[in-house]
Design a protein around this motif. Structure first.
Motif, PDB file in Angstrom:
ATOM      1  N   THR A 103     -57.741  -8.070  -7.282  1.00 29.93           N
ATOM      2  CA  THR A 103     -57.952  -7.016  -6.295  1.00 29.93           C
ATOM      3  C   THR A 103     -56.587  -6.612  -5.745  1.00 29.93           C
ATOM      4  O   THR A 103     -55.591  -7.331  -5.914  1.00 29.93           O
ATOM      5  CB  THR A 103     -58.815  -7.515  -5.119  1.00 29.93           C
ATOM      6  OG1 THR A 103     -58.107  -8.564  -4.470  1.00 29.93           O
ATOM      7  CG2 THR A 103     -60.164  -8.018  -5.604  1.00 29.93           C
ATOM      8  N   ASN A 104     -56.564  -5.486  -5.057  1.00 24.42           N
ATOM      9  CA  ASN A 104     -55.300  -5.041  -4.473  1.00 24.42           C
ATOM     10  C   ASN A 104     -54.808  -6.035  -3.418  1.00 24.42           C
ATOM     11  O   ASN A 104     -53.609  -6.267  -3.285  1.00 24.42           O
ATOM     12  CB  ASN A 104     -55.485  -3.653  -3.851  1.00 24.42           C
ATOM     13  CG  ASN A 104     -54.163  -2.941  -3.718  1.00 24.42           C
ATOM     14  OD1 ASN A 104     -53.393  -2.883  -4.670  1.00 24.42           O
ATOM     15  ND2 ASN A 104     -53.865  -2.442  -2.542  1.00 24.42           N
ATOM     16  N   GLU A 105     -55.747  -6.648  -2.687  1.00 25.98           N
ATOM     17  CA  GLU A 105     -55.358  -7.627  -1.660  1.00 25.98           C
ATOM     18  C   GLU A 105     -54.635  -8.789  -2.314  1.00 25.98           C
ATOM     19  O   GLU A 105     -53.622  -9.277  -1.807  1.00 25.98           O
ATOM     20  CB  GLU A 105     -56.595  -8.145  -0.904  1.00 25.98           C
ATOM     21  CG  GLU A 105     -57.263  -7.141   0.027  1.00 25.98           C
ATOM     22  CD  GLU A 105     -58.035  -6.064  -0.724  1.00 25.98           C
ATOM     23  OE1 GLU A 105     -58.471  -6.301  -1.867  1.00 25.98           O
ATOM     24  OE2 GLU A 105     -58.172  -4.947  -0.177  1.00 25.98           O
ATOM     25  N   ASN A 149     -55.196  -4.416 -11.950  1.00 23.39           N
ATOM     26  CA  ASN A 149     -55.521  -4.201 -10.543  1.00 23.39           C
ATOM     27  C   ASN A 149     -56.731  -3.267 -10.472  1.00 23.39           C
ATOM     28  O   ASN A 149     -56.702  -2.170 -11.025  1.00 23.39           O
ATOM     29  CB  ASN A 149     -54.310  -3.569  -9.833  1.00 23.39           C
ATOM     30  CG  ASN A 149     -54.479  -3.512  -8.332  1.00 23.39           C
ATOM     31  OD1 ASN A 149     -55.599  -3.432  -7.833  1.00 23.39           O
ATOM     32  ND2 ASN A 149     -53.384  -3.550  -7.620  1.00 23.39           N
ATOM     33  N   VAL A 181     -58.018  -1.700  -7.979  1.00 27.19           N
ATOM     34  CA  VAL A 181     -58.047  -0.847  -6.783  1.00 27.19           C
ATOM     35  C   VAL A 181     -58.575   0.558  -7.085  1.00 27.19           C
ATOM     36  O   VAL A 181     -59.218   1.180  -6.250  1.00 27.19           O
ATOM     37  CB  VAL A 181     -56.645  -0.786  -6.131  1.00 27.19           C
ATOM     38  CG1 VAL A 181     -55.637  -0.110  -7.037  1.00 27.19           C
ATOM     39  CG2 VAL A 181     -56.682  -0.093  -4.784  1.00 27.19           C
ATOM     40  N   ALA A 194     -62.296   0.546  -7.133  1.00 25.76           N
ATOM     41  CA  ALA A 194     -62.775   0.256  -5.775  1.00 25.76           C
ATOM     42  C   ALA A 194     -62.871   1.548  -4.958  1.00 25.76           C
ATOM     43  O   ALA A 194     -63.794   1.724  -4.153  1.00 25.76           O
ATOM     44  CB  ALA A 194     -61.848  -0.741  -5.094  1.00 25.76           C
ATOM     45  N   ILE A 214     -52.730   2.850   0.296  1.00 28.36           N
ATOM     46  CA  ILE A 214     -52.963   1.704  -0.597  1.00 28.36           C
ATOM     47  C   ILE A 214     -52.265   1.936  -1.942  1.00 28.36           C
ATOM     48  O   ILE A 214     -51.614   1.061  -2.487  1.00 28.36           O
ATOM     49  CB  ILE A 214     -54.479   1.476  -0.811  1.00 28.36           C
ATOM     50  CG1 ILE A 214     -55.125   1.010   0.494  1.00 28.36           C
ATOM     51  CG2 ILE A 214     -54.735   0.451  -1.911  1.00 28.36           C
ATOM     52  CD1 ILE A 214     -56.654   0.985   0.458  1.00 28.36           C
ATOM     53  N   TYR A 245     -48.690   1.222  -2.808  1.00 25.85           N
ATOM     54  CA  TYR A 245     -48.353  -0.148  -3.205  1.00 25.85           C
ATOM     55  C   TYR A 245     -47.074  -0.653  -2.543  1.00 25.85           C
ATOM     56  O   TYR A 245     -46.176  -1.156  -3.213  1.00 25.85           O
ATOM     57  CB  TYR A 245     -48.133  -0.233  -4.709  1.00 25.85           C
ATOM     58  CG  TYR A 245     -49.364  -0.244  -5.536  1.00 25.85           C
ATOM     59  CD1 TYR A 245     -50.466  -1.000  -5.170  1.00 25.85           C
ATOM     60  CD2 TYR A 245     -49.428   0.480  -6.718  1.00 25.85           C
ATOM     61  CE1 TYR A 245     -51.600  -0.993  -5.943  1.00 25.85           C
ATOM     62  CE2 TYR A 245     -50.552   0.485  -7.505  1.00 25.85           C
ATOM     63  CZ  TYR A 245     -51.644  -0.257  -7.113  1.00 25.85           C
ATOM     64  OH  TYR A 245     -52.752  -0.263  -7.890  1.00 25.85           O
TER      65      TYR A 245
END
Lengths: 179, 278
Positions: B20-22, B127, B129, B132, B219, B222
């Motif tokens: 995930t991006n997190e 990724n 993201v 999402a 987001i 990055y």
């Protein structure tokens, strides 16, 4: 042969200094460099895959953390990548120790073209020693530095298949490719 | 067939690993122009002059390839998830279907370019993201998040990669990126047009969508991946974004958001460097 790894305990990446030392010893044996002492300095604050070597006793290898990284699982260790990165650095040291590369710039001072030529020479030899190598990656790197032409690909093959070259021979092939 | 497909359930074979991006942003290591990296690079902009240019381009190309897969999945979901006429006009779905066709072609092109550059599929982490951002329950938010924010980033990325190919003399890279760039401009424009059309009489919904776009833009920056600073690998492609329907005000806002993300990342890296042993 002594191998020291710094830091002894990693805080950011999940690497084990003993495991790195073990891989380095294996590579020293594979490359016939058993009498070489190593200090491997891993910079875990940087996500790049650069490896620079300095000919001294012990030989100093500065490794940025991605050189040992499993790119599928960031911040974790990859034995294959560690072998491959150390192998490239150690072959440069072996070349320098041979005296045939006395006129080569230090690792820090290599141009991007010189670096690509020497990398090609090192990776070609590592592939013949049985390490898993993706040749197309190195060909692409060579093309990026010399041009996208059939004549350039021929010079790449010449270096890739070679053994026992000197720095001046490598430089000459590179010049032919650039011409 | 199931509607509103969660990001965790995306189908991939064993070659692929996802994050995930997190998880990606939790990596505190530096990749920008700080400390030791400054010695290795004169600029962070992705050009052939960078010592790590080949590997950086390969990694970015792989990111593009998985991004195209997710964009295909996202546009496909938008065709199916909403009731035609009631929740999403038929013509919007038709545009999304056209986008699926484009994205499928982009996946094939990106796979071939990755192989040409010496990358194995799945060699780098994926990724998620992008998909999402395509999971919103409101089609307008999807248009804002995916077509405007995400495909907008694609315009920046493709412009950078096209220039990289031209400078390096790589005929395939420059040619393919140019063609894909043309499609991305169309996708962003579709997002801009539909966003305005659907929210014509609903200012609150439009405001919400633009806020969502702004969040996604941040987001997708990055932590400074894309901005107008030389410290970012990807340059904000103002001209192509104008062609895609972004106003001057919107472009300035994206530039500001991107710069703020870059500064945040720079501070985080400096903190990491300061706390690590010399």
């Amino acid at each position: 042969m002594t191998v020291t790894v710094e830091p002894s305990i990693f805080k950011i990446v999940k690497y084990d200094s003993k495991e790195i030392a073990g891989v380095a010893q294996e590579m020293l044996k594979l490359l016939g460099m058993e009498s070489t002492n190593l200090l491997i300095d891993v910079d875990e604050t940087v996500a790049m895959s650069r490896v620079t070597t300095t000919l001294s006793d012990p030989v100093h290898i500065l490794v940025m953390s991605s050189a040992f990284e499993n790119l599928k699982k960031p911040m974790t260790f990859s034995i294959d990548n560690a072998k491959f990165s150390l192998g490239r650095g150690l072959l440069r040291i072996r070349d320098r120790q041979s005296g045939n590369f006395a006129d080569a710039p230090t690792d820090e001072d290599l141009s991007v073209v010189e670096s690509a030529v020497w990398e090609t020479y090192c990776v070609g030899r590592l592939s013949r020693l049985g390490l898993k190598v993706h040749k197309q990656r190195w060909q692409y790197n060579f093309r990026n530095r010399h041009g996208f032409k059939d004549a350039v690909d021929k010079q790449f093959e010449k270096i890739w298949e070679a053994d026992g070259l000197t720095w001046s021979q490598l430089s000459e092939i590179s010049q032919h490719a650039l011409a | 067939m199931r509607k509103f497909f969660p990001v965790e359930d995306l189908a991939r074979d064993e070659r692929f690993n996802q994050a995930t991006n997190e998880e990606r942003m939790a990596d505190p290591r530096g990749t920008s122009n700080t400390g030791v990296i400054r010695k290795a690079r004169s600029t962070n902009r992705l050009t052939p002059l960078r010592p790590d240019a080949t590997d950086a381009a390969r990694s970015l190309m792989h990111g593009i390839m998985v991004g195209e897969i997710q964009a295909l999945e996202g546009a496909g979901r938008t065709c199916f998830d909403f009731v035609t006429g009631e929740e999403a006009p038929f013509a919007l779905k038709l545009d999304m279907a056209r986008q699926c066709w484009d994205e499928a072609r982009h996946v094939e092109i990106s796979v071939k370019l990755s192989e040409w550059m010496g990358t194995e599929l799945g060699q780098f982490i994926e990724n998620t993201v992008l998909f999402a951002a395509a999971c919103s329950q409101d089609p307008v938010l999807r248009l804002a998040g995916v077509n405007r924010a995400l495909e907008g980033l694609a315009i920046d990325v493709f412009t950078t990669m096209k220039e990289f190919g031209e400078l390096a003399g790589d005929p395939y890279l420059a040619f393919c990126e140019d063609w894909m760039l043309a499609d991305e401009v169309t996708h962003v424009k579709m997002g801009s047009v539909w966003l305005r059309k659907i929210t014509e009489n609903d200012p609150e919904r439009r405001k919400k969508a633009l806020e969502f776009q702004s969040v996604v833009d941040k987001i997708f920056s990055y932590g400074g991946l894309r901005s107008e600073s030389d410290e970012s690998p990807i340059l904000l492609a103002r001209r192509f974004r104008e062609l895609a329907g972004f106003s001057d005000g919107e472009l300035t806002e994206i530039a500001d958001v991107s710069l703020a993300a870059l500064n945040e990342r720079r501070e985080a890296v400096e903190k990491t460097l300061a706390s690590s042993p010399a």
